[in-house]
Design a protein around this motif. Structure first.
Motif, short mmCIF file in Angstrom:
data_model
loop_
_atom_site.label_atom_id
_atom_site.label_comp_id
_atom_site.label_asym_id
_atom_site.label_seq_id
_atom_site.Cartn_x
_atom_site.Cartn_y
_atom_site.Cartn_z
N ARG A 206 5.78 -1.77 11.23
CA ARG A 206 6.37 -1.24 12.45
C ARG A 206 6.68 -2.36 13.45
O ARG A 206 7.59 -2.25 14.26
CB ARG A 206 5.43 -0.21 13.09
CG ARG A 206 6.15 0.82 13.93
CD ARG A 206 5.19 1.60 14.83
NE ARG A 206 4.05 2.17 14.13
CZ ARG A 206 4.02 3.42 13.63
NH1 ARG A 206 5.05 4.20 13.73
NH2 ARG A 206 2.93 3.87 13.02
N LYS A 209 10.14 -3.77 14.39
CA LYS A 209 10.90 -3.11 15.47
C LYS A 209 12.17 -2.37 15.04
O LYS A 209 12.73 -1.62 15.83
CB LYS A 209 11.31 -4.13 16.56
CG LYS A 209 10.15 -4.89 17.17
CD LYS A 209 9.44 -4.09 18.24
CE LYS A 209 8.49 -4.92 19.07
NZ LYS A 209 7.16 -5.08 18.44
N SER A 231 5.64 -1.42 5.05
CA SER A 231 4.58 -0.43 5.26
C SER A 231 5.23 0.94 5.29
O SER A 231 6.45 1.07 5.41
CB SER A 231 3.86 -0.69 6.58
OG SER A 231 4.72 -0.32 7.65
N ARG A 232 4.41 1.95 5.24
CA ARG A 232 4.95 3.31 5.27
C ARG A 232 5.64 3.59 6.61
O ARG A 232 6.64 4.30 6.66
CB ARG A 232 3.84 4.32 5.02
CG ARG A 232 4.33 5.73 5.08
CD ARG A 232 3.40 6.66 4.37
NE ARG A 232 3.64 8.02 4.78
CZ ARG A 232 2.93 9.05 4.33
NH1 ARG A 232 1.96 8.85 3.47
NH2 ARG A 232 3.18 10.26 4.72
N VAL A 246 4.65 -0.33 0.07
CA VAL A 246 3.43 -0.82 -0.55
C VAL A 246 2.27 0.02 -0.02
O VAL A 246 2.18 0.24 1.19
CB VAL A 246 3.19 -2.31 -0.19
CG1 VAL A 246 1.84 -2.80 -0.69
CG2 VAL A 246 4.31 -3.18 -0.77
N THR A 249 0.51 5.53 -1.19
CA THR A 249 1.60 6.42 -1.61
C THR A 249 2.86 5.63 -1.92
O THR A 249 3.95 6.19 -2.00
CB THR A 249 1.87 7.50 -0.53
OG1 THR A 249 1.84 6.88 0.75
CG2 THR A 249 0.85 8.60 -0.57
N SER A 264 -0.48 -3.44 10.62
CA SER A 264 -1.81 -3.41 11.24
C SER A 264 -2.95 -3.51 10.21
O SER A 264 -4.05 -3.91 10.55
CB SER A 264 -1.97 -2.13 12.06
OG SER A 264 -1.80 -1.00 11.23
N GLN A 268 -4.67 2.69 3.91
CA GLN A 268 -3.69 3.13 2.91
C GLN A 268 -2.73 2.01 2.54
O GLN A 268 -2.18 1.99 1.45
CB GLN A 268 -2.88 4.34 3.41
CG GLN A 268 -3.70 5.58 3.67
CD GLN A 268 -4.26 5.65 5.08
OE1 GLN A 268 -4.16 4.69 5.84
NE2 GLN A 268 -4.84 6.79 5.42
N HIS A 269 -2.50 1.08 3.46
CA HIS A 269 -1.66 -0.07 3.11
C HIS A 269 -2.47 -1.07 2.28
O HIS A 269 -1.99 -1.54 1.24
CB HIS A 269 -1.09 -0.76 4.37
CG HIS A 269 -0.08 -1.82 4.03
ND1 HIS A 269 1.23 -1.52 3.73
CD2 HIS A 269 -0.21 -3.16 3.86
CE1 HIS A 269 1.88 -2.64 3.40
NE2 HIS A 269 1.02 -3.65 3.48
N ASN A 283 0.38 -11.30 13.06
CA ASN A 283 0.26 -10.15 13.95
C ASN A 283 -0.04 -10.66 15.36
O ASN A 283 -0.77 -11.63 15.53
CB ASN A 283 -0.87 -9.23 13.46
CG ASN A 283 -0.73 -7.82 14.00
OD1 ASN A 283 -0.73 -7.62 15.22
ND2 ASN A 283 -0.60 -6.87 13.10
#
Ligand SMILES: Cc1cc2nc3c(=O)[nH]c(=O)nc-3n(C[C@H](O)[C@H](O)[C@H](O)COP(=O)(O)OP(=O)(O)OC[C@H]3O[C@@H](n4cnc5c(N)ncnc54)[C@H](O)[C@@H]3O)c2cc1C
Length: 325
Positions: A206, A209, A231-232, A246, A249, A264, A268-269, A283
Motif C-alpha cells: 500500500r 500509493k 501485497s494483497r 504474495v 491467499t 507492513s 498473511q503476507h 519502510n
C-alpha cells in the motif's frame, strides 16, 4: 531402497526448476524414477537421465496437452496402483496443489503438503502461516508429498549418468475423464521471471500509493532481472494483477532475495515469503512488523530509497560486467 517417483513439470519441452528441486529431495529418499505426463514430453525423458533418474514412465498423449486434474489425476493414479511406488513427489505449485489430493484420494494414500526439508526420516512443513514447523512421518505407503518450490537446491547433472529406462505408458482416458476440456492457455508475456521461480523478487504494498508508484519498482526489477510481487492491499486496490499477490491467499515464494517496499508485514503476507533466503524491507515506519522478518532493513521513504538502490545496483552490475569482460 524405497521407490521414489517424481512428477516433473514441463513447459515448452523443458523441465521447470521445481522438477530438478524435487529430484534433489528424491535422491535423499531412495531410487529415483519419474512419470512424465503431457503432450510432446517424450524428448524430456532422456534429459532426466542426466540427473540420476533411473527410469522414466512417459504418458505422452494429445488429450494431455493441457493440465486438468481429471486427466493427469487418472493417468498418475493408474500408474501408482500398477507400480506401487512408496513415495510420489509433486510440486507444491498451482497445478501440483490441485493434482496431489485428487491422486491421494484415488490411490488411498496419505499426503504431506508443502514440504521444505527432510531430516532424520521426517518431512518438515510449515504450519500456521509459517509460525511453526511440523515434523511428519508416514506409517503407510504410498505417500504423496508436495514439495515447496525454491527451497531445495536444483539437482546438478551427474557426469556420465546412464540413459534412463524409458517406458511408454498406455493412456486410455474415458468420457468421464474428459468432461472438462481446456481449449487453450493464454500466457501473459511480461519479459520477467515467473514469480514462484524467480531468484529475486521486488514486492510493493500500500505504501507504493498507486499503480504509478509501482513504476519505480518495475525499474528496479528490470535492473535486477527480478519478478514483481505485491501485497494483497496493492492487489485489492487494483494496482497490480492478482497473479502477483504474495501471501496466504496469493503465491508462496522463496527467492534468494526478497525486497519488500511499503509492506507492513502482516502475518498473511509473511506466510507467502518468509521462506526467502534474504529479506530486505524498506519502510518509513521503523516499528513495522516486516522488520522482524527482515535480514536488512532500510527505514526511509521508498520513493527516495528505491531510485537510489536502482542507480547503485545499475552501477555495481555495470562494474561487474566490465571486470568480467
Ligand atoms: C484471510 C486473509 C487473507 C489474506 N491474504 C493476504 C495475502 O495473501 N497477501 C497479503 O499481502 N495480505 C493478505 N491479507 C491482508 C493482510 O492482512 C494485510 O492487510 C496486507 O498484507 C497489508 O498490505 P500492506 O502491507 O501493503 O499494507 P499496509 O498494512 O497498509 O502497510 C503499508 C506499509 O507501507 C508503509 N509506507 C507507507 N508509505 C511509505 C513510504 N512512502 N515509504 C516507505 N514505506 C511506506 C507503511 O509504513 C506501512 O507499513 C489477508 C488478510 C486476510 C484476513
Amino acid at each position: 531402497m524405497a521407490k521414489v517417483w517424481v512428477v516433473p513439470e514441463v513447459q515448452d519441452q523443458k523441465l521447470k526448476k521445481i522438477s530438478l528441486e524435487m529430484i534433489t529431495l528424491a535422491r535423499r529418499l531412495g531410487d529415483v524414477e519419474a512419470v512424465l505426463i503431457g503432450e510432446g514430453v517424450s524428448p524430456v525423458a532422456a534429459e532426466l537421465g542426466n540427473y540420476g533418474v533411473g527410469k522414466v514412465i512417459v504418458a505422452d498423449h494429445a488429450d494431455l496437452k493441457t493440465y486438468t486434474a481429471a486427466t493427469y489425476g487418472r493417468v498418475l493414479s493408474d500408474l501408482i496402483r500398477r507400480d506401487q511406488p512408496e513415495i510420489v513427489l509433486i510440486g507444491n505449485t498451482a497445478t501440483g496443489r490441485d493434482l496431489a489430493p485428487r491422486v491421494a484420494q484415488r490411490v488411498d494414500a496419505g499426503q504431506i503438503s508443502d514440504v521444505i526439508d527432510y531430516r532424520d526420516n521426517l518431512f518438515i512443513r510449515p504450519i500456521y502461516a509459517g509460525k511453526a514447523f511440523q515434523q511428519v512421518t508416514a506409517v503407510a505407503y504410498p505417500l504423496i508429498v508436495t514439495v515447496r518450490p525454491n527451497v531445495f537446491k536444483a539437482a546438478e547433472p551427474i557426469g556420465g549418468g546412464a540413459a534412463p529406462i524409458v517406458e511408454t505408458a498406455t493412456v486410455s482416458l474415458t468420457g468421464d475423464d474428459l468432461r472438462v476440456i481446456v481449449r487453450d492457455v493464454v500466457r501473459q508475456v511480461t519479459g520477467r521471471p515467473e514469480l514462484t521461480e524467480a531468484e529475486i523478487i521486488v514486492s510493493g504494498g500500500r505504501g507504493m500509493k498507486g499503480a504509478d508508484g509501482f513504476l519505480i519498482l518495475e525499474a528496479l526489477a528490470n535492473v535486477l532481472g527480478a519478478a514483481v510481487g505485491a501485497s494483497r492491499a496493492a492487489v485489492d486496490a487494483g494496482w497490480r494483477p492478482h497473479q502477483e499477490q504474495v501471501g496466504q491467499t496469493g503465491k508462496t515464494v522463496s527467492p534468494t532475495l526478497y525486497i519488500a517496499a511499503g509492506i507492513s508485514g502482516a502475518i498473511q503476507h509473511l506466510a507467502g515469503m518468509s521462506g526467502s533466503k534474504v529479506i530486505v524491507a524498506i519502510n518509513k515506519d521503523s516499528e513495522a512488523n516486516i522488520f522482524k522478518a527482515a535480514d536488512y532493513g532500510i527505514v526511509g521513504d521508498l520513493f527516495e530509497v528505491i531510485p537510489l538502490l536502482t542507480e547503485e545496483f545499475q552501477r555495481a552490475l555495470a562494474w561487474n560486467s566490465e571486470q568480467a569482460g
